[in-house]
Motif scaffolding. Structure first.
Motif, mmCIF file in Angstrom:
data_model
loop_
_atom_site.group_PDB
_atom_site.id
_atom_site.type_symbol
_atom_site.label_atom_id
_atom_site.label_comp_id
_atom_site.label_asym_id
_atom_site.label_seq_id
_atom_site.Cartn_x
_atom_site.Cartn_y
_atom_site.Cartn_z
ATOM 1 N N ASN A 275 -11.451 -11.561 -10.455
ATOM 2 C CA ASN A 275 -10.864 -10.386 -9.793
ATOM 3 C C ASN A 275 -9.527 -10.137 -10.510
ATOM 4 N N LEU B 227 -6.258 -7.529 -5.399
ATOM 5 C CA LEU B 227 -6.232 -7.251 -4.116
ATOM 6 C C LEU B 227 -6.656 -8.700 -3.338
ATOM 7 N N ASN C 171 -9.098 -9.085 -0.951
ATOM 8 C CA ASN C 171 -10.535 -9.259 -0.903
ATOM 9 C C ASN C 171 -10.817 -8.771 -2.363
ATOM 10 N N VAL C 172 -11.859 -9.581 -2.740
ATOM 11 C CA VAL C 172 -12.253 -9.604 -4.389
ATOM 12 C C VAL C 172 -13.328 -8.479 -4.334
ATOM 13 N N ALA C 173 -12.900 -7.790 -5.434
ATOM 14 C CA ALA C 173 -13.831 -6.278 -5.480
ATOM 15 C C ALA C 173 -14.327 -6.147 -6.718
ATOM 16 N N VAL C 174 -15.269 -6.984 -6.940
ATOM 17 C CA VAL C 174 -16.043 -6.974 -8.382
ATOM 18 C C VAL C 174 -17.710 -6.535 -7.869
ATOM 19 N N PHE C 175 -18.471 -5.910 -8.843
ATOM 20 C CA PHE C 175 -19.691 -5.483 -8.666
ATOM 21 C C PHE C 175 -20.591 -6.723 -8.919
ATOM 22 N N CYS D 127 -10.063 -8.448 -13.840
ATOM 23 C CA CYS D 127 -10.206 -7.034 -13.707
ATOM 24 C C CYS D 127 -8.886 -6.333 -13.567
ATOM 25 N N ASN E 121 0.975 -1.275 0.057
ATOM 26 C CA ASN E 121 -0.165 -0.106 0.043
ATOM 27 C C ASN E 121 0.863 1.252 -0.106
ATOM 28 N N VAL F 57 -3.279 -3.896 -9.909
ATOM 29 C CA VAL F 57 -3.428 -4.438 -8.453
ATOM 30 C C VAL F 57 -4.556 -5.533 -8.497
ATOM 31 N N LEU G 129 -0.784 4.778 -1.717
ATOM 32 C CA LEU G 129 -2.040 4.694 -0.876
ATOM 33 C C LEU G 129 -1.946 5.393 0.626
ATOM 34 N N SER H 266 -23.902 -6.758 -9.483
ATOM 35 C CA SER H 266 -24.860 -6.461 -10.331
ATOM 36 C C SER H 266 -24.350 -6.312 -11.874
ATOM 37 N N PHE I 82 -13.504 -2.075 -15.057
ATOM 38 C CA PHE I 82 -12.196 -1.597 -14.643
ATOM 39 C C PHE I 82 -11.214 -1.281 -15.850
#
Lengths: 372, 312
Positions: B145, B83, B85-89, B148, B48, B81, B53, B91, B101
């Motif tokens: 993930n 991560l 933690n999976v950060a996808v939407f 993206c 980070n 990057v 960040l 919906s 992305f």
């Protein structure tokens, strides 16, 4: 970039059923329930003519007011002129609910409490208050007072009738508060946008902070979508209430305007709550729900009198509560001839929005965090 | 080879806690660089900080030979990057997520379409383009993930434990995808809890503990740093305590780990450790079901250096 972010944010909002439920359907469902509950209430509240006695020891204009007073073309009082003894007998027999002794001072006599007695007392109090206002005006600006009198406007009567009608339509305040609640719940959109764009709040936030441009280029189109969808939600809510037969008066455009603007204030409040701490999203949703409900409660959603208590006991609170400003604007549109109070509330909401946006911008400008 | 990342004396404090203490390392172009450390060792803080960040207290971070700043957008455009933690939407579909992305880096729609399809192919999600994330398994979600994060073809890619809670099939796919990306020229910083992944992927490894670099080199170089040479596992139905004591007294034995029906004996670097052990087993009439000789793994090296299991 604007279009790219706008397009996907819009798609996402339209597909997020839970969010849409709270923003669009929940206020409409509440409106339906309110309407159902108040339809019975309205029947209970229909005025029956109140029988009162007058003991006239001295000539006083109030007797004309009591004879003429009407709401929705129905007389409020049926007046009998009696001696004090007769009045006492009629009162004991229950054929009148109270009697008014007109002397140097006005004295209302009754032997029990009830709806009729409350209304009579209310009318009397308002008459005295309005009379005092006219007298003050006579002293400060006799010309203006004369003009009013020459135009034959009976301010006392109008004041009392409007006030009574207000009592009869207290359910309107509940619907106004519901619009305010719907507007504040627009905060869920603003909170979501902030949660997804601040690096210290979520993994989405980190992804949006490491992009090769400032995150404001993501926040701006996202908030634009929020405002658009929330505005649609508010327009839908007001339109649905109209379909339910709720009477918003003659200034419908201004009703929609304050509802939409209230929605913008709600989004800004949600964004600020989103930024205010690093609690998880669910806890923040709960905070916003509680804040929104409390604001609506203080503006009279559950108990109408709460609005009046706040306005008289803590006027500063009424002035900074956006839900109260929304209900008060709608109230002013319905009950007052001029738009001054409406515009005043709208401007106050504008100022609150600007102050909150300044606070938000301080946080949003950050590009680095102490911890993530 | 050029240095893609150069970190010098990086110090990051959270109040009284020093998360990184004059931490220095460099990553060369085209490498897969493993960053290993137990939980709380400072790996994520390091990443980070490098990404700009976090506000750092001291130190210098250079990426592609330029000073890394929060507004160094010319650097950020070439970074990807992924991560933990999976950060996808939820919906958006698989395709839409990757397109969203990727679109934050690539404006041209046609170019993006090509890149998105390539990313889908790299992670093997061709059959799932129209699926939304809630319909994907954990492994497929991890692959999404990754897609993206790689679609815009970054020159430098950070992967923070991308295979946590992933089924073996997806793990293999992910590791192969990473190899493929590296072969295409992407420099990769990889953190994981799985030693076998590091051994399979990484050209060089840095072990971090208490915010400091404690060892650095290729996997082979690190193994050579270990004082343990051999590890022999012996499986029994049962074994008496006095017999274990005799095994412990064998020459060169550094440590013995006793588990139910199994002991693991760690020998120092010396010849004929196995022969001596087998002689003892025969002499003491210890009935062994199996005897396995193993060379020290990276995990053994890690244990020796940090005194902690990597999965702590």
């Amino acid at each position: 970039m604007f279009y790219h972010v706008f397009k996907y944010r819009f798609k996402r909002l339209l597909r997020e059923k839970t969010l849409l439920f709270w923003a669009l359907l929940f206020p409409c469902i509440l409106a339906t329930l309110f309407n159902f509950a108040f339809s019975n209430f309205d029947e209970m509240m229909v005025f029956r003519t109140i029988r009162i006695g007058i003991v006239e020891n001295k000539e006083h204009e109030i007797k004309y007011l009591l004879e003429d007073l009407e709401v929705e073309e129905r007389e409020i009082f049926s007046v009998q002129y009696l001696s004090e003894e007769e009045a006492e007998e009629e009162l004991l027999a229950g054929s009148i609910s109270s009697y008014l002794v007109i002397d140097e001072k006005l004295k209302l006599v009754t032997d029990r409490s009830g709806y009729d007695q409350t209304i009579t007392k209310h009318v009397l109090d308002n008459f005295l208050q309005a009379s005092a206002t006219i007298n003050n005006l006579m002293q400060r600006d006799p010309q203006k007072a004369n003009e009013i009198l020459l135009e034959g406007i009976n301010l006392d009567k109008e004041f009392v009738e409007r006030d009574l009608q207000g009592d009869n339509n207290i359910m309107l305040v509940s619907f106004y508060s519901l619009i305010a609640l719907g507007a504040i719940y627009g905060g869920f959109f603003g909170m979501k946008t902030i949660n997804e764009t601040e690096g210290n709040l979520s993994a989405y936030g980190i992804k949006h902070v490491i992009v090769p441009f400032h995150k404001i280029k993501i926040i701006f189109p996202s908030i634009t979508v929020d405002v658009f969808v929330q505005s649609m939600a508010m327009i839908l809510l007001v339109s649905y209430m109209l379909l339910l037969g709720i009477d918003f008066g003659d200034y419908l455009f201004f009703v929609y305007l304050v509802a939409v603007f209230g929605g913008v204030v709600g989004i800004v409040i949600g964004a600020l709550i989103g930024l205010s701490s690093r609690l998880d999203a669910v806890k923040k949703d709960n905070i916003l729900s509680a804040v929104g409900f409390m604001m609506a409660f203080l503006s009279g959603m559950v108990i109408v009198n709460v609005k009046h208590w706040v306005q008289s006991g803590a006027p500063w609170l009424a002035q900074i509560n956006p839900a109260n400003l929304i209900t008060d604007s709608l109230y002013a549109l319905y009950y007052y001839e001029t738009m001054d109070r409406y515009y005043y509330n709208l401007i106050t909401m504008g100022l609150i929005t600007i102050v909150l946006l300044i606070v938000i911008s301080v946080f949003v400008r950050r590009r680095q965090y102490d911890s993530v | 080879m050029n240095k893609v990342i150069e970190v010098e004396n990086l110090t990051k404090r959270y109040g009284n806690l020093t998360a990184l203490n004059k931490f220095s390392f460099s990553v060369k172009e085209g490498e897969i660089f493993g960053l290993l450390g137990p939980n709380g060792s400072g790996k994520t803080t390091a990443i980070n900080s490098i990404l700009g960040l976090l506000k750092i207290n001291e130190g210098k971070i250079q990426i592609f030979g330029k000073q890394m700043q929060p507004d160094a957008y010319d650097i950020k455009k070439d970074i990807g990057v992924i991560l933990q933690n999976v950060a996808v939407f939820d919906s958006l579909t698989v395709y839409e997520n990757i397109d969203y992305f990727c679109g934050l880096y690539v404006a041209n729609k046609e170019t993006r379409k090509k890149l998105v399809n390539e990313a889908i192919k790299v992670v093997g999600l061709e059959k799932y383009k129209t699926f939304t994330p809630p319909k994907l398994s954990g492994g497929l979600l991890r692959r999404l993930n990754i897609a993206c994060g790689i679609a815009h073809k970054p020159k430098l890619l950070f992967l923070d434990e991308p295979t946590v809670a992933v089924d073996p099939q997806s793990r293999n796919n992910i590791l192969e995808s990473i190899k493929k990306l590296n072969q295409q020229g992407t420099t990769i910083i990889y953190t994981t809890h799985y030693m076998e992944e590091v051994e399979f992927l990484c050209d060089r490894v840095l072990i971090i503990d208490h915010g400091k670099s404690v060892a650095e080199g290729t996997v082979e170089q690190l193994k050579k740093q270990a004082t343990i040479d051999e590890k022999i596992e012996v499986e029994f139905d049962e074994i008496a305590e006095n017999k274990i004591a005799k095994i412990k007294k064998l020459p060169n034995v550094k440590d013995v780990l006793v588990e139910p029906q199994k002991i693991t004996i760690y020998f120092a670097k010396e010849n004929q450790n196995m022969t001596k052990l087998l002689e003892l087993l025969k002499k003491e009439d210890i009935k062994a079901n199996a005897v396995n000789l193993q060379k020290p793994t990276l995990n053994d090296v890690f244990l020796e250096i940090t005194g902690r299991e990597l999965r702590d």
